[in-house]
Design a protein around this motif. Structure first.
Motif, PDB file in Angstrom:
ATOM      1  N   ALA A  20      47.538  59.788  32.165  1.00 13.31           N
ATOM      2  CA  ALA A  20      46.215  59.855  31.535  1.00 13.31           C
ATOM      3  C   ALA A  20      45.761  58.476  31.064  1.00 13.31           C
ATOM      4  O   ALA A  20      44.599  58.085  31.267  1.00 13.31           O
ATOM      5  CB  ALA A  20      46.229  60.841  30.372  1.00 13.31           C
ATOM      6  N   LEU A  21      46.671  57.731  30.446  1.00 16.46           N
ATOM      7  CA  LEU A  21      46.317  56.385  29.983  1.00 16.46           C
ATOM      8  C   LEU A  21      46.022  55.459  31.161  1.00 16.46           C
ATOM      9  O   LEU A  21      45.092  54.648  31.104  1.00 16.46           O
ATOM     10  CB  LEU A  21      47.430  55.810  29.106  1.00 16.46           C
ATOM     11  CG  LEU A  21      47.656  56.505  27.763  1.00 16.46           C
ATOM     12  CD1 LEU A  21      48.831  55.865  27.033  1.00 16.46           C
ATOM     13  CD2 LEU A  21      46.405  56.489  26.909  1.00 16.46           C
ATOM     14  N   ARG A  22      46.807  55.576  32.222  1.00 19.43           N
ATOM     15  CA  ARG A  22      46.569  54.745  33.415  1.00 19.43           C
ATOM     16  C   ARG A  22      45.226  55.108  34.060  1.00 19.43           C
ATOM     17  O   ARG A  22      44.458  54.233  34.463  1.00 19.43           O
ATOM     18  CB  ARG A  22      47.715  54.956  34.419  1.00 19.43           C
ATOM     19  CG  ARG A  22      47.647  54.115  35.642  1.00 19.43           C
ATOM     20  CD  ARG A  22      48.049  52.676  35.359  1.00 19.43           C
ATOM     21  NE  ARG A  22      46.944  51.842  35.761  1.00 19.43           N
ATOM     22  CZ  ARG A  22      46.482  50.804  35.087  1.00 19.43           C
ATOM     23  NH1 ARG A  22      47.044  50.439  33.967  1.00 19.43           N
ATOM     24  NH2 ARG A  22      45.484  50.102  35.516  1.00 19.43           N
ATOM     25  N   ALA A  23      44.948  56.397  34.166  1.00 19.21           N
ATOM     26  CA  ALA A  23      43.680  56.854  34.739  1.00 19.21           C
ATOM     27  C   ALA A  23      42.501  56.381  33.886  1.00 19.21           C
ATOM     28  O   ALA A  23      41.477  55.944  34.422  1.00 19.21           O
ATOM     29  CB  ALA A  23      43.665  58.375  34.868  1.00 19.21           C
ATOM     30  N   ALA A  24      42.649  56.437  32.577  1.00 18.76           N
ATOM     31  CA  ALA A  24      41.588  55.964  31.682  1.00 18.76           C
ATOM     32  C   ALA A  24      41.342  54.477  31.891  1.00 18.76           C
ATOM     33  O   ALA A  24      40.198  54.018  31.843  1.00 18.76           O
ATOM     34  CB  ALA A  24      41.949  56.244  30.226  1.00 18.76           C
ATOM     35  N   GLY A  25      42.396  53.736  32.144  1.00 19.27           N
ATOM     36  CA  GLY A  25      42.240  52.315  32.441  1.00 19.27           C
ATOM     37  C   GLY A  25      41.500  52.094  33.744  1.00 19.27           C
ATOM     38  O   GLY A  25      40.612  51.237  33.836  1.00 19.27           O
ATOM     39  N   GLU A  26      41.851  52.863  34.753  1.00 19.23           N
ATOM     40  CA  GLU A  26      41.185  52.738  36.054  1.00 19.23           C
ATOM     41  C   GLU A  26      39.715  53.146  35.976  1.00 19.23           C
ATOM     42  O   GLU A  26      38.884  52.632  36.714  1.00 19.23           O
ATOM     43  CB  GLU A  26      41.912  53.562  37.114  1.00 19.23           C
ATOM     44  CG  GLU A  26      43.295  53.040  37.450  1.00 19.23           C
ATOM     45  CD  GLU A  26      43.273  51.639  38.041  1.00 19.23           C
ATOM     46  OE1 GLU A  26      42.362  51.308  38.813  1.00 19.23           O
ATOM     47  OE2 GLU A  26      44.197  50.862  37.721  1.00 19.23           O
ATOM     48  N   MET A  27      39.394  54.071  35.076  1.00 16.58           N
ATOM     49  CA  MET A  27      38.012  54.516  34.903  1.00 16.58           C
ATOM     50  C   MET A  27      37.242  53.641  33.905  1.00 16.58           C
ATOM     51  O   MET A  27      36.140  53.962  33.515  1.00 16.58           O
ATOM     52  CB  MET A  27      37.978  55.978  34.459  1.00 16.58           C
ATOM     53  CG  MET A  27      38.457  56.927  35.529  1.00 16.58           C
ATOM     54  SD  MET A  27      38.258  58.668  35.103  1.00 16.58           S
ATOM     55  CE  MET A  27      39.443  58.872  33.799  1.00 16.58           C
ATOM     56  N   ARG A  28      37.875  52.545  33.488  1.00 14.91           N
ATOM     57  CA  ARG A  28      37.266  51.580  32.579  1.00 14.91           C
ATOM     58  C   ARG A  28      36.955  52.156  31.194  1.00 14.91           C
ATOM     59  O   ARG A  28      36.052  51.692  30.516  1.00 14.91           O
ATOM     60  CB  ARG A  28      35.995  50.965  33.173  1.00 14.91           C
ATOM     61  CG  ARG A  28      36.148  50.358  34.545  1.00 14.91           C
ATOM     62  CD  ARG A  28      36.792  48.991  34.446  1.00 14.91           C
ATOM     63  NE  ARG A  28      36.681  48.251  35.704  1.00 14.91           N
ATOM     64  CZ  ARG A  28      37.670  48.152  36.589  1.00 14.91           C
ATOM     65  NH1 ARG A  28      38.796  48.761  36.384  1.00 14.91           N
ATOM     66  NH2 ARG A  28      37.530  47.439  37.671  1.00 14.91           N
ATOM     67  N   LEU A  29      37.717  53.179  30.780  1.00 14.27           N
ATOM     68  CA  LEU A  29      37.557  53.729  29.438  1.00 14.27           C
ATOM     69  C   LEU A  29      38.361  52.927  28.422  1.00 14.27           C
ATOM     70  O   LEU A  29      38.108  53.009  27.227  1.00 14.27           O
ATOM     71  CB  LEU A  29      37.994  55.196  29.408  1.00 14.27           C
ATOM     72  CG  LEU A  29      37.167  56.145  30.272  1.00 14.27           C
ATOM     73  CD1 LEU A  29      37.803  57.534  30.292  1.00 14.27           C
ATOM     74  CD2 LEU A  29      35.731  56.202  29.762  1.00 14.27           C
ATOM     75  N   THR A  30      39.353  52.191  28.908  1.00 17.03           N
ATOM     76  CA  THR A  30      40.181  51.352  28.050  1.00 17.03           C
ATOM     77  C   THR A  30      40.750  50.214  28.892  1.00 17.03           C
ATOM     78  O   THR A  30      40.881  50.335  30.103  1.00 17.03           O
ATOM     79  CB  THR A  30      41.327  52.163  27.406  1.00 17.03           C
ATOM     80  OG1 THR A  30      42.093  51.302  26.553  1.00 17.03           O
ATOM     81  CG2 THR A  30      42.254  52.781  28.438  1.00 17.03           C
ATOM     82  N   ARG A  31      41.071  49.116  28.216  1.00 15.99           N
ATOM     83  CA  ARG A  31      41.755  48.006  28.888  1.00 15.99           C
ATOM     84  C   ARG A  31      43.241  48.011  28.556  1.00 15.99           C
ATOM     85  O   ARG A  31      43.990  47.148  28.982  1.00 15.99           O
ATOM     86  CB  ARG A  31      41.146  46.662  28.451  1.00 15.99           C
ATOM     87  CG  ARG A  31      39.728  46.464  28.922  1.00 15.99           C
ATOM     88  CD  ARG A  31      39.168  45.084  28.575  1.00 15.99           C
ATOM     89  NE  ARG A  31      39.302  44.716  27.171  1.00 15.99           N
ATOM     90  CZ  ARG A  31      40.133  43.776  26.701  1.00 15.99           C
ATOM     91  NH1 ARG A  31      40.897  43.079  27.508  1.00 15.99           N
ATOM     92  NH2 ARG A  31      40.189  43.511  25.412  1.00 15.99           N
TER      93      ARG A  31
END
Length: 160
Positions: A20-31
């Motif tokens: 989930a954290l990796r996906a959020a990074g890929e979706m530009r929700l977090t760096r």
């Protein structure tokens, strides 16, 4: 309740949380890239840092799951809903005390308010609730930890 259920829940829960954290990074929700942050504490090699960081994160997932398990035993009950509640507490704890306060104190390559001008920090400090990695980071982190907790609690209860 079962310790083996906790082991399995920790593995699956950490897998879901990390994904989930990796996906959020890929979706530009977090760096934020938590495995990279953890891994660079022990190596400067970026590729090796990610691999080591994933291992460290999975070990931390097992450790936290057994902290959940200890509380489940102490109160005499477990379940996905109680695990989710623990995750709701775990997420902000990770975003404040663990990653924002303690990690910069021990991480040799992370900037902190104590870094002097001649020193060169390689990593930006996370900041309160890891907000330096984007305004969505606290929400993403909280949701991922709630999922982790629900999985740990559910597996712990199901494996009775």
């Amino acid at each position: 309740m079962s310790a083996w259920g906790t082991v399995a829940g920790a593995f699956v829960g950490t897998l879901v949380l990390t994904t989930a954290l990796r996906a959020a990074g890929e979706m530009r929700l977090t760096r934020m890239d938590l495995p990279f942050l953890l891994g660079t504490a022990v190596t400067v090699n970026r590729t090796r840092a990610k691999a080591v960081g994933y291992l460290m994160h999975f070990l931390n997932g097992e450790i936290f799951a057994f902290m959940y398990y200890a509380v489940f035993l102490a109160i005499g009950t477990a379940g996905w809903w109680l695990g989710a509640l623990f995750g709701l507490l775990h997420g902000p704890f990770a975003g404040t005390a663990l990653v924002s306060v303690l990690l910069p104190l021990i991480h040799p390559r992370m900037d902190s308010p104590l870094t002097s001008a001649p020193e060169v920090a390689l990593l930006e400090p996370p900041g309160f609730l890891m907000l330096n990695y984007g305004p969505s980071t606290p929400v993403v982190t909280a949701l991922a930890h709630i999922g982790y907790g629900a999985i740990v609690g559910g597996f712990t209860m199901l494996a009775a």
